[in-house]
Scaffold this active site. Sequence first.
Site, PDB file in Angstrom:
ATOM      1  N   LYS A   1       0.831  -1.204   0.000  1.00  0.00           N
ATOM      2  CA  LYS A   1       0.000   0.000   0.000  1.00  0.00           C
ATOM      3  C   LYS A   1       0.869   1.259   0.000  1.00  0.00           C
ATOM      4  CE  LYS A   1      -1.976  -1.175   3.928  1.00  0.00           C
ATOM      5  NZ  LYS A   1      -1.323  -2.461   4.271  1.00  0.00           N
TER       6      LYS A   1
ATOM      7  N   ARG B   1      -9.791   0.673   8.619  1.00  0.00           N
ATOM      8  CA  ARG B   1      -9.407  -0.693   8.975  1.00  0.00           C
ATOM      9  C   ARG B   1     -10.498  -1.427   9.723  1.00  0.00           C
ATOM     10  NH1 ARG B   1      -3.450   0.298   8.997  1.00  0.00           N
ATOM     11  NH2 ARG B   1      -2.446  -1.702   9.289  1.00  0.00           N
TER      12      ARG B   1
ATOM     13  N   ARG C   1      11.842  -5.639   4.778  1.00  0.00           N
ATOM     14  CA  ARG C   1      11.589  -4.207   4.542  1.00  0.00           C
ATOM     15  C   ARG C   1      12.508  -3.306   5.360  1.00  0.00           C
ATOM     16  NH1 ARG C   1       5.752  -1.893   5.446  1.00  0.00           N
ATOM     17  NH2 ARG C   1       5.952  -3.072   7.376  1.00  0.00           N
TER      18      ARG C   1
ATOM     19  N   ARG D   1      11.195  -1.164  11.155  1.00  0.00           N
ATOM     20  CA  ARG D   1      10.110  -0.918  12.100  1.00  0.00           C
ATOM     21  C   ARG D   1      10.102  -1.928  13.240  1.00  0.00           C
ATOM     22  NH1 ARG D   1       4.911   0.086   8.352  1.00  0.00           N
ATOM     23  NH2 ARG D   1       3.997  -1.251   9.938  1.00  0.00           N
TER      24      ARG D   1
ATOM     25  N   ARG E   1      -0.743  -8.815  13.600  1.00  0.00           N
ATOM     26  CA  ARG E   1      -1.231  -7.875  12.569  1.00  0.00           C
ATOM     27  C   ARG E   1      -2.091  -8.603  11.542  1.00  0.00           C
ATOM     28  NH1 ARG E   1       4.393  -5.412  10.972  1.00  0.00           N
ATOM     29  NH2 ARG E   1       3.328  -4.299   9.307  1.00  0.00           N
TER      30      ARG E   1
HETATM   31  P1  AP5 Z   1       4.871  -1.633   1.840  1.00  0.00           P
HETATM   32  O1  AP5 Z   1       4.536  -0.781   0.653  1.00  0.00           O
HETATM   33  O2  AP5 Z   1       5.639  -1.010   2.959  1.00  0.00           O
HETATM   34  O3  AP5 Z   1       3.570  -2.375   2.387  1.00  0.00           O
HETATM   35  P2  AP5 Z   1       2.313  -1.801   3.193  1.00  0.00           P
HETATM   36  O4  AP5 Z   1       1.094  -2.460   2.637  1.00  0.00           O
HETATM   37  O5  AP5 Z   1       2.322  -0.313   3.202  1.00  0.00           O
HETATM   38  O6  AP5 Z   1       2.620  -2.448   4.600  1.00  0.00           O
HETATM   39  P3  AP5 Z   1       2.574  -1.855   6.079  1.00  0.00           P
HETATM   40  O7  AP5 Z   1       3.316  -2.829   6.946  1.00  0.00           O
HETATM   41  O8  AP5 Z   1       3.004  -0.426   6.141  1.00  0.00           O
HETATM   42  O9  AP5 Z   1       1.073  -1.975   6.383  1.00  0.00           O
HETATM   43  P4  AP5 Z   1       0.440  -2.079   7.727  1.00  0.00           P
HETATM   44  O10 AP5 Z   1      -0.960  -1.950   7.309  1.00  0.00           O
HETATM   45  O11 AP5 Z   1       0.756  -3.263   8.557  1.00  0.00           O
HETATM   46  O12 AP5 Z   1       1.135  -0.911   8.585  1.00  0.00           O
HETATM   47  P5  AP5 Z   1       0.662   0.552   9.000  1.00  0.00           P
HETATM   48  O13 AP5 Z   1       1.832   1.407   9.042  1.00  0.00           O
HETATM   49  O14 AP5 Z   1      -0.529   0.973   8.229  1.00  0.00           O
HETATM   50  O15 AP5 Z   1       5.674  -2.924   1.271  1.00  0.00           O
HETATM   51  C1  AP5 Z   1       6.196  -3.902   2.161  1.00  0.00           C
HETATM   52  C2  AP5 Z   1       7.552  -4.410   1.617  1.00  0.00           C
HETATM   53  O16 AP5 Z   1       7.321  -5.148   0.397  1.00  0.00           O
HETATM   54  C3  AP5 Z   1       8.550  -3.287   1.238  1.00  0.00           C
HETATM   55  O17 AP5 Z   1       9.826  -3.708   1.570  1.00  0.00           O
HETATM   56  C4  AP5 Z   1       8.377  -3.132  -0.298  1.00  0.00           C
HETATM   57  O18 AP5 Z   1       9.592  -2.706  -0.917  1.00  0.00           O
HETATM   58  C5  AP5 Z   1       8.016  -4.560  -0.708  1.00  0.00           C
HETATM   59  N1  AP5 Z   1       7.073  -4.611  -1.826  1.00  0.00           N
HETATM   60  C6  AP5 Z   1       6.007  -3.791  -2.051  1.00  0.00           C
HETATM   61  N2  AP5 Z   1       5.354  -4.166  -3.170  1.00  0.00           N
HETATM   62  C7  AP5 Z   1       6.019  -5.253  -3.673  1.00  0.00           C
HETATM   63  C8  AP5 Z   1       5.824  -6.088  -4.831  1.00  0.00           C
HETATM   64  N3  AP5 Z   1       4.812  -5.893  -5.671  1.00  0.00           N
HETATM   65  N4  AP5 Z   1       6.698  -7.120  -5.027  1.00  0.00           N
HETATM   66  C9  AP5 Z   1       7.740  -7.340  -4.164  1.00  0.00           C
HETATM   67  N5  AP5 Z   1       7.982  -6.556  -3.061  1.00  0.00           N
HETATM   68  C10 AP5 Z   1       7.120  -5.533  -2.819  1.00  0.00           C
HETATM   69  O19 AP5 Z   1       0.128   0.281  10.499  1.00  0.00           O
HETATM   70  C11 AP5 Z   1       1.015  -0.009  11.555  1.00  0.00           C
HETATM   71  C12 AP5 Z   1       0.228  -0.073  12.869  1.00  0.00           C
HETATM   72  O20 AP5 Z   1      -0.383   1.198  13.158  1.00  0.00           O
HETATM   73  C13 AP5 Z   1      -0.938  -1.077  12.896  1.00  0.00           C
HETATM   74  O21 AP5 Z   1      -0.509  -2.395  13.210  1.00  0.00           O
HETATM   75  C14 AP5 Z   1      -1.837  -0.465  13.991  1.00  0.00           C
HETATM   76  O22 AP5 Z   1      -1.331  -0.726  15.275  1.00  0.00           O
HETATM   77  C15 AP5 Z   1      -1.682   1.031  13.724  1.00  0.00           C
HETATM   78  N6  AP5 Z   1      -2.694   1.540  12.770  1.00  0.00           N
HETATM   79  C16 AP5 Z   1      -2.433   2.121  11.562  1.00  0.00           C
HETATM   80  N7  AP5 Z   1      -3.568   2.488  10.952  1.00  0.00           N
HETATM   81  C17 AP5 Z   1      -4.588   2.122  11.794  1.00  0.00           C
HETATM   82  C18 AP5 Z   1      -5.999   2.215  11.706  1.00  0.00           C
HETATM   83  N8  AP5 Z   1      -6.608   2.759  10.630  1.00  0.00           N
HETATM   84  N9  AP5 Z   1      -6.733   1.742  12.740  1.00  0.00           N
HETATM   85  C19 AP5 Z   1      -6.152   1.215  13.839  1.00  0.00           C
HETATM   86  N10 AP5 Z   1      -4.805   1.082  13.976  1.00  0.00           N
HETATM   87  C20 AP5 Z   1      -4.031   1.538  12.959  1.00  0.00           C
END
Ligand code: AP5
Length: 213
Positions: free
Chosen positions: A13, A87, A126, A160, A171
Site C-alpha cells: 500500500k 481498517r 523491509r 520498524r 497484525r
Molecule cells: P509496503 O509498501 O511497505 O507495504 P504496506 O502495505 O504499506 O505495509 P505496512 O506494513 O506499512 O502496512 P500495515 O498496514 O501493517 O502498517 P501501517 O503502518 O498501516 O511494502 C512492504 C515491503 O514489500 C517493502 O519492503 C516493499 O519494498 C516490498 N514490496 C512492495 N510491493 C512489492 C511487490 N509488488 N513485489 C515485491 N515486493 C514488494 O500500520 C502499523 C500499525 O499502526 C498497525 O498495526 C496499527 O497498530 C496502527 N494503525 C495504523 N492504521 C490504523 C488504523 N486505521 N486503525 C487502527 N490502527 C491503525
Amino acid sequence: MNIILLGPPGAGKGTQARHLVDTRDMIQLSTGDMLRAARTSGTEMGQKVAEIMDSGKLVTDEIVIGLIEEQLTTQSGSGFIFDGFPRTLAQADALAALLTKLGQSLHTVIEIRVDDEALVQRISGRFTCGDCGEVYHDKTKPTSVDGKCDNCGSTNMVRRADDNADSLRTRLMEYYKKTSPLIGYYYAKGDLRPLNGLADISEVTASVEAILG
Ligand code: AP5
C-alpha cells in the site's frame, strides 16, 4: 479523486501510494505514518499507542478517525490516498460521513491481494529511509548504493519495531478479523477494484494506473 488502498500488512500500500504522490500530486494519508510520527514526537497520544502498535493490535477507532478528520479539514490537493485507513467498519462509516460533510466522495477502493507467505517475506526484508520515507526491501527493492537512499541520499535507514514474527502474526489476525470485512462492504457498494499484488512492483503500479485511468 479520493481512493483507498486496502490490503494486509506488507501488501504494498505504502509503495504504491508514494508513486501516486509523485506522479499525480495526490496526498497520502497513512494512519500508520501519523501514529509513528506521534510516537517519535513524544505526545501523550503517541505514548498511549506505542505499546499497541508494537504488539500488532489496532489502535482505537476514536484516535485514528480524529487523525484523519484533522488532515481532511486542513489539507487540499488532487485527491487523498487513504493508506491503512479505514481498517474497521466503524472507520469506514466515519470516513463516508466525513467525506459527505466536506462535499467530497470516494472514487474507488483498490484491494491489493497478496498471499500470506509473500507478506512474511516482504515484511521481514523491509527497511525505510528515516529521512524521506522511501520504502526498500533487502531482495526485491534494494538501494543502488548499499545503505544510501536513492531518493534523498540519506544513510539513515530504519526497520520498524513491529516488523517481527510475533507482531506480524497479530497484525495478520487483526487484518482478517477486523479489516477484511471491508472487502465485502466496498464490493456491495460497487467501489471495490481488486488487483494482483503478487506481481512486480512496476506491474502493480501499472494495474493501479489502469484502474485510475
Ligand atoms: P509496503 O509498501 O511497505 O507495504 P504496506 O502495505 O504499506 O505495509 P505496512 O506494513 O506499512 O502496512 P500495515 O498496514 O501493517 O502498517 P501501517 O503502518 O498501516 O511494502 C512492504 C515491503 O514489500 C517493502 O519492503 C516493499 O519494498 C516490498 N514490496 C512492495 N510491493 C512489492 C511487490 N509488488 N513485489 C515485491 N515486493 C514488494 O500500520 C502499523 C500499525 O499502526 C498497525 O498495526 C496499527 O497498530 C496502527 N494503525 C495504523 N492504521 C490504523 C488504523 N486505521 N486503525 C487502527 N490502527 C491503525
